[in-house]
Design a protein around this motif. Structure first.
Motif, mmCIF file in Angstrom:
data_model
loop_
_atom_site.group_PDB
_atom_site.id
_atom_site.type_symbol
_atom_site.label_atom_id
_atom_site.label_comp_id
_atom_site.label_asym_id
_atom_site.label_seq_id
_atom_site.Cartn_x
_atom_site.Cartn_y
_atom_site.Cartn_z
ATOM 1 N N ASP A 52 0.852 -1.193 0.000
ATOM 2 C CA ASP A 52 0.000 0.000 0.000
ATOM 3 C C ASP A 52 0.885 1.239 0.000
ATOM 4 O O ASP A 52 1.820 1.336 0.800
ATOM 5 N N GLY A 53 0.613 2.169 -0.885
ATOM 6 C CA GLY A 53 1.387 3.409 -0.945
ATOM 7 C C GLY A 53 2.568 3.308 -1.889
ATOM 8 O O GLY A 53 3.334 4.265 -2.044
ATOM 9 N N ALA A 54 2.742 2.174 -2.561
ATOM 10 C CA ALA A 54 3.895 2.020 -3.467
ATOM 11 C C ALA A 54 3.742 2.897 -4.701
ATOM 12 O O ALA A 54 4.735 3.290 -5.314
ATOM 13 N N GLY A 55 2.494 3.189 -5.071
ATOM 14 C CA GLY A 55 2.295 4.048 -6.243
ATOM 15 C C GLY A 55 1.587 3.340 -7.388
ATOM 16 O O GLY A 55 1.571 3.816 -8.519
ATOM 17 N N LYS A 56 0.933 2.216 -7.106
ATOM 18 C CA LYS A 56 0.290 1.431 -8.182
ATOM 19 C C LYS A 56 -0.820 2.222 -8.883
ATOM 20 O O LYS A 56 -0.796 2.420 -10.078
ATOM 21 N N SER A 57 -1.793 2.680 -8.086
ATOM 22 C CA SER A 57 -2.986 3.320 -8.677
ATOM 23 C C SER A 57 -2.604 4.528 -9.534
ATOM 24 O O SER A 57 -3.257 4.823 -10.522
ATOM 25 N N THR A 58 -1.521 5.179 -9.154
ATOM 26 C CA THR A 58 -1.079 6.388 -9.871
ATOM 27 C C THR A 58 -0.785 6.100 -11.333
ATOM 28 O O THR A 58 -0.876 6.971 -12.184
ATOM 29 N N HIS A 59 -0.433 4.865 -11.637
ATOM 30 C CA HIS A 59 0.042 4.570 -12.990
ATOM 31 C C HIS A 59 -0.916 3.719 -13.819
ATOM 32 O O HIS A 59 -0.600 3.366 -14.959
ATOM 33 N N ILE A 60 -2.071 3.394 -13.260
ATOM 34 C CA ILE A 60 -3.037 2.585 -14.015
ATOM 35 C C ILE A 60 -3.426 3.312 -15.315
ATOM 36 O O ILE A 60 -3.397 2.740 -16.407
ATOM 37 N N GLY A 61 -3.721 4.601 -15.196
ATOM 38 C CA GLY A 61 -4.154 5.362 -16.375
ATOM 39 C C GLY A 61 -3.064 5.448 -17.422
ATOM 40 O O GLY A 61 -3.312 5.297 -18.620
ATOM 41 N N TYR A 62 -1.833 5.609 -16.957
ATOM 42 C CA TYR A 62 -0.707 5.746 -17.896
ATOM 43 C C TYR A 62 -0.496 4.441 -18.670
ATOM 44 O O TYR A 62 -0.376 4.446 -19.899
ATOM 45 N N VAL A 63 -0.512 3.332 -17.974
ATOM 46 C CA VAL A 63 -0.293 2.043 -18.647
ATOM 47 C C VAL A 63 -1.473 1.719 -19.564
ATOM 48 O O VAL A 63 -1.293 1.237 -20.684
ATOM 49 N N THR A 64 -2.675 2.052 -19.121
ATOM 50 C CA THR A 64 -3.852 1.850 -19.990
ATOM 51 C C THR A 64 -3.678 2.625 -21.295
ATOM 52 O O THR A 64 -3.875 2.090 -22.390
ATOM 53 N N ALA A 65 -3.230 3.880 -21.201
ATOM 54 C CA ALA A 65 -3.043 4.706 -22.403
ATOM 55 C C ALA A 65 -1.958 4.122 -23.306
ATOM 56 O O ALA A 65 -2.097 4.090 -24.530
ATOM 57 N N LEU A 66 -0.880 3.598 -22.720
ATOM 58 C CA LEU A 66 0.188 2.986 -23.528
ATOM 59 C C LEU A 66 -0.357 1.791 -24.309
ATOM 60 O O LEU A 66 -0.083 1.625 -25.504
ATOM 61 N N LEU A 67 -1.148 0.963 -23.633
ATOM 62 C CA LEU A 67 -1.678 -0.236 -24.289
ATOM 63 C C LEU A 67 -2.674 0.161 -25.379
ATOM 64 O O LEU A 67 -2.673 -0.407 -26.479
ATOM 65 N N GLU A 68 -3.506 1.163 -25.096
ATOM 66 C CA GLU A 68 -4.483 1.605 -26.111
ATOM 67 C C GLU A 68 -3.770 2.218 -27.311
ATOM 68 O O GLU A 68 -4.158 2.001 -28.457
ATOM 69 N N ALA A 69 -2.674 2.922 -27.055
ATOM 70 C CA ALA A 69 -1.892 3.501 -28.165
ATOM 71 C C ALA A 69 -1.291 2.386 -29.025
ATOM 72 O O ALA A 69 -1.026 2.575 -30.218
ATOM 73 N N ALA A 70 -1.100 1.223 -28.410
ATOM 74 C CA ALA A 70 -0.558 0.072 -29.161
ATOM 75 C C ALA A 70 -1.688 -0.731 -29.806
ATOM 76 O O ALA A 70 -1.472 -1.832 -30.318
ATOM 77 N N GLY A 71 -2.905 -0.176 -29.757
ATOM 78 C CA GLY A 71 -4.033 -0.810 -30.442
ATOM 79 C C GLY A 71 -4.776 -1.839 -29.631
ATOM 80 O O GLY A 71 -5.603 -2.590 -30.167
ATOM 81 N N LYS A 72 -4.502 -1.904 -28.320
ATOM 82 C CA LYS A 72 -5.187 -2.917 -27.489
ATOM 83 C C LYS A 72 -6.475 -2.339 -26.908
ATOM 84 O O LYS A 72 -6.526 -1.154 -26.582
ATOM 85 N N THR A 73 -7.463 -3.198 -26.733
ATOM 86 C CA THR A 73 -8.657 -2.841 -25.972
ATOM 87 C C THR A 73 -8.396 -3.275 -24.537
ATOM 88 O O THR A 73 -8.097 -4.449 -24.296
#
Ligand SMILES: Nc1ncnc2c1ncn2[C@@H]1O[C@H](COP(=O)(O)OP(=O)(O)O)[C@@H](O)[C@H]1O
Ligand SMILES: Cc1cn([C@H]2C[C@H](O)[C@@H](COP(=O)(O)OP(=O)(O)O)O2)c(=O)[nH]c1=O
Length: 211
Positions: free
Chosen positions: A21-42
């Motif tokens: 808890d507090g490691a910073g996971k939730s902070t990066h969910i949106g960023y990784v989602t955007a990277l995957l979507e930019a690579a054409g993934k749903t």
């Protein structure tokens, strides 16, 4: 072979985020989602415990009620059973990429490492609940306890786990790192003490190697 025993390139992939808890996971969910979507993934973004209406009710119980540690583990896997059946496997079959904020590594780290539950019992639950499913990639956000503690700001009401003392999280972190070491590359450790941009660069590199 994974989950649904699909070998074709159309099969989706299963990526999980882990860390204390507090490691910073939730902070990066949106960023990784955007990277995957930019690579054409749903992308199907989800979390555990929870991820389904029933799972979210179980989440509320297990995060706030005191209970026997085996009850806690069983509720985590009950929520997971629903999540795998209703969300994770159908998405992978559709060819979607599932991004889950926590999965079974958290059970080994928290109920096993943190609470001391026998690893064999967790392995038995894992084999029962998802015998053919493992994440294709797990991103382990790693920070020392004092960094995580400092980040769990006062404004955030702490749940049952977040109120645990340092020794507990030392065991949780240790078990995560032990599993990463033994994971044959499935668990990639991300140094989350870096700046947010530094962590994002590490995430981008890990995903580019995976995509
Ligand atoms: N690399 C970072 N540097 C500084 N603060 C961070 C960093 N990553 C996250 N934070 C902050 O730490 C707090 C906890 O982050 P969060 O993503 O909610 O952690 P977790 O989901 O792992 O519990 C948030 O206030 C967040 O803004
Ligand atoms: C999935 C899972 C989570 N947990 C714990 C880890 C976390 O402390 C808590 C989930 O909360 P968390 O994922 O940190 O959500 P939030 O960011 O909203 O606090 O449940 C387990 O103990 N075992 C598990 O199997």
């Amino acid at each position: 072979m994974n989950a649904v025993n699909q070998t074709d390139a159309k099969r989706g992939r299963f990526i999980t985020f882990e860390g204390i808890d507090g490691a910073g996971k939730s902070t990066h969910i949106g960023y990784v989602t955007a990277l995957l979507e930019a690579a054409g993934k749903t992308v199907v973004s989800t979390r555990e415990p929870g991820g389904t209406p029933l799972g979210e009710k179980l989440r509320d119980l297990v995060l706030h009620e005191k209970m026997h540690l085996e009850t806690e583990a069983l509720i985590m896997f009950a929520s997971r059973r629903e999540h795998v059946a209703q969300v994770v496997e159908p998405a992978i079959v559709r060819g979607d990429w599932v991004l889950s904020d926590r999965f079974t590594d958290a059970s080994f780290a928290y109920q096993g490492g943190g609470r001391g539950l026998d690893r064999a019992k967790l392995e038995a639950l894992e084999q029962w609940v998802h015998p053919h499913l493992q994440p294709d990639l797990t991103l382990l956000f790693d920070v020392p306890l004092d960094v995580a503690r400092a980040r769990l700001s006062a404004t955030r009401t702490l749940d049952k786990f977040e109120m645990e003392q340092g020794e507990f999280f030392a065991r949780v972190r240790g078990e995560y790192l032990r599993r990463a070491q033994a994971s044959d590359g499935r668990i990639v450790v991300i140094d989350s003490t870096q700046t947010i941009d530094g962590v994002r660069a590490a995430l981008k590199a890990a995903l580019e190697a995976f995509l």
